[in-house]
Design a protein around this motif. Structure first.
Motif, PDB file in Angstrom:
ATOM      1  N   THR A 116       0.867  -1.174   0.000  1.00  0.00           N
ATOM      2  CA  THR A 116       0.000   0.000   0.000  1.00  0.00           C
ATOM      3  C   THR A 116       0.901   1.220   0.000  1.00  0.00           C
ATOM      4  OG1 THR A 116      -1.771  -1.135   1.199  1.00  0.00           O
ATOM      5  CG2 THR A 116      -1.788   1.272   1.228  1.00  0.00           C
ATOM      6  N   ARG A 141      -1.702  -1.123  -3.984  1.00  0.00           N
ATOM      7  CA  ARG A 141      -2.798  -0.184  -3.774  1.00  0.00           C
ATOM      8  C   ARG A 141      -2.223   1.211  -3.554  1.00  0.00           C
ATOM      9  NH1 ARG A 141      -6.321  -3.007   0.943  1.00  0.00           N
ATOM     10  NH2 ARG A 141      -4.238  -3.085   1.879  1.00  0.00           N
ATOM     11  N   VAL A 143      -3.029   5.067  -2.197  1.00  0.00           N
ATOM     12  CA  VAL A 143      -3.972   5.776  -1.343  1.00  0.00           C
ATOM     13  C   VAL A 143      -3.482   7.189  -1.071  1.00  0.00           C
ATOM     14  CG1 VAL A 143      -2.927   4.870   0.789  1.00  0.00           C
ATOM     15  CG2 VAL A 143      -5.298   5.682   0.824  1.00  0.00           C
ATOM     16  N   HIS A 172      -6.860   2.358  -6.661  1.00  0.00           N
ATOM     17  CA  HIS A 172      -6.497   3.617  -6.010  1.00  0.00           C
ATOM     18  C   HIS A 172      -7.648   4.119  -5.141  1.00  0.00           C
ATOM     19  CE1 HIS A 172      -8.509   4.720  -9.747  1.00  0.00           C
ATOM     20  NE2 HIS A 172      -8.764   5.921  -9.242  1.00  0.00           N
ATOM     21  N   TYR A 173      -7.269   4.820  -4.085  1.00  0.00           N
ATOM     22  CA  TYR A 173      -8.212   5.260  -3.070  1.00  0.00           C
ATOM     23  C   TYR A 173      -7.988   6.743  -2.771  1.00  0.00           C
ATOM     24  CZ  TYR A 173      -8.560   0.217  -2.456  1.00  0.00           C
ATOM     25  OH  TYR A 173      -8.724  -1.128  -2.681  1.00  0.00           O
ATOM     26  N   MET A 175      -8.803  10.356  -1.073  1.00  0.00           N
ATOM     27  CA  MET A 175      -9.354  10.723   0.230  1.00  0.00           C
ATOM     28  C   MET A 175     -10.517  11.690  -0.035  1.00  0.00           C
ATOM     29  SD  MET A 175      -8.844  10.165   3.529  1.00  0.00           S
ATOM     30  CE  MET A 175      -7.130   9.622   3.632  1.00  0.00           C
ATOM     31  N   ARG A 198     -12.517   4.014   6.088  1.00  0.00           N
ATOM     32  CA  ARG A 198     -11.756   2.905   5.498  1.00  0.00           C
ATOM     33  C   ARG A 198     -10.541   3.419   4.738  1.00  0.00           C
ATOM     34  NH1 ARG A 198     -17.038   0.553   4.964  1.00  0.00           N
ATOM     35  NH2 ARG A 198     -17.366   1.538   2.933  1.00  0.00           N
ATOM     36  N   VAL A 199     -10.727   4.489   3.974  1.00  0.00           N
ATOM     37  CA  VAL A 199      -9.591   5.049   3.235  1.00  0.00           C
ATOM     38  C   VAL A 199      -8.548   5.603   4.205  1.00  0.00           C
ATOM     39  CG1 VAL A 199      -8.867   6.841   1.610  1.00  0.00           C
ATOM     40  CG2 VAL A 199     -10.958   5.542   1.177  1.00  0.00           C
ATOM     41  N   LEU A 202      -6.548   2.821   5.671  1.00  0.00           N
ATOM     42  CA  LEU A 202      -5.599   2.327   4.675  1.00  0.00           C
ATOM     43  C   LEU A 202      -4.387   3.251   4.607  1.00  0.00           C
ATOM     44  CD1 LEU A 202      -5.532  -0.003   2.545  1.00  0.00           C
ATOM     45  CD2 LEU A 202      -6.399   1.659   0.897  1.00  0.00           C
ATOM     46  N   ALA A 203      -4.635   4.569   4.632  1.00  0.00           N
ATOM     47  CA  ALA A 203      -3.549   5.541   4.554  1.00  0.00           C
ATOM     48  C   ALA A 203      -2.644   5.468   5.784  1.00  0.00           C
ATOM     49  CB  ALA A 203      -4.126   6.946   4.404  1.00  0.00           C
TER      50      ALA A 203
END
Length: 317
Positions: A116, A141, A143, A172-173, A175, A198-199, A202-203
């Motif tokens: 990530t 991933r 983020v 990709h995520y 924010m 959730r994002v 992940l970050a």
């Protein structure tokens, strides 16, 4: 015969840049090859570079730069440092450091183990992504560490997550919150939403981090880009603001301030002392003070910069 009727101006610029930087042709040779004047050949080569149609990377490690890298690593206990040659006094340093930053990011993207990768924003980060080639890295991933909504509701211009995802075909995520919310209560409400939470989680747990480093002087990027007002900048300067990373403002010791927009900043803070790579991408005289603070406090433990900035950092110790 001229090929003007066969190709768009950008096509012709790309061809001229290719012949110059890859083919090693002189401008006279390019003019003959394309059937154009020498002056037009010169303009096309310049355009190819200015528009990022051709990317040039330095594959020879210059001794003076390597010495600076070693000294930075030793003095600041960095995991990694890359120092690029200067482009000269008064030149924008981003084109100098962007290819080296791109190579650092590609090093992680080419790893087979899924990672990530957390990303900040800013001109240096955008330059890094623009300097990258296309590669397939669907195992990773991407983020964002910072909100992607500007004060007027538009997408933040320097957000890089989607731009990078397009080049590497990775999930990709973004924010999905404002870079800085109007109130602390609104910021908390955004982060209470399950998709945002959730994002953000992940970050916080990203395996590797790439960030720009902003100054908090009167030319602060947060002010120039409209994320803070002059009054807010004044307040944070009075409290000892030295720099910011991902919108979070810190003092000369790298301690995050408990005033100003830090109460309303979206995204996640990079905590001091992370064991995993946290790489700052920045160069220029205005970046020396915030870089010193970020390295001393271990907000970042890796650096991509240029010769003058590296020398200034070492001279300040």
């Amino acid at each position: 015969m001229s090929r003007d009727s066969d190709a768009s101006p950008q096509d012709e610029a790309a061809r001229a840049g290719w012949l110059s930087y890859v083919g090693g042709m002189t401008q006279d040779q390019i003019a003959n090859e394309l059937g154009i004047s020498r002056q037009r050949a010169q303009r096309l080569v310049s355009r190819a570079m200015a528009e990022g149609l051709i990317h040039v990377r330095l594959h020879h490690r210059i001794g003076a730069c390597m010495d600076l890298e070693a000294e930075l690593i030793e003095r600041f206990a960095l995991q990694r440092a890359r120092v690029m040659p200067s482009l000269g006094a008064g030149a924008d340093p981003v084109p100098a450091i962007a290819p080296a930053a791109a190579a650092e990011l590609e090093r992680f993207l080419k790893m087979q183990e899924p990672l990530t990768i957390g990303l900040g924003t800013g001109r240096a980060l955008r330059g890094m992504v623009d300097a990258m080639g296309y590669l397939s890295a669907p195992q990773h991933r991407l983020v964002s560490l910072i909100g992607n909504i500007a004060p007027d509701g538009s997408a933040s211009f320097f957000d890089v997550v989607m731009r990078l995802a397009d080049k590497v075909h990775a999930p990709h995520y973004p924010m999905p919150v404002p870079v800085i919310s109007p109130t602390a209560a609104e910021n908390a409400a955004f982060h209470a939403l399950p998709p945002v939470a959730r994002v953000a989680n992940l970050a916080r747990n990203a395996d590797v981090i790439f960030v720009g480093v902003g100054q908090m002087s009167d030319d602060a990027p947060l002010l120039q880009d409209g994320f803070v007002t002059r009054a807010e900048l004044d307040e944070m300067q009075a409290a000892g603001a030295s720099g910011e990373i991902a919108g979070w403002v810190f003092d000369q010791n790298g301690c995050y301030l408990d005033v100003g927009t830090n109460h309303r900043t979206g995204g996640v803070r990079i905590m001091q002392g992370l064991a995993r790579p946290s790489i700052g991408i920045a160069a220029g005289a205005s970046k020396v003070k915030p870089l010193l603070a970020a390295m001393k406090s271990k907000i970042i433990n890796g650096l991509v910069t240029d010769e003058p900035t590296a020398a200034a950092l070492l001279a300040r110790l």
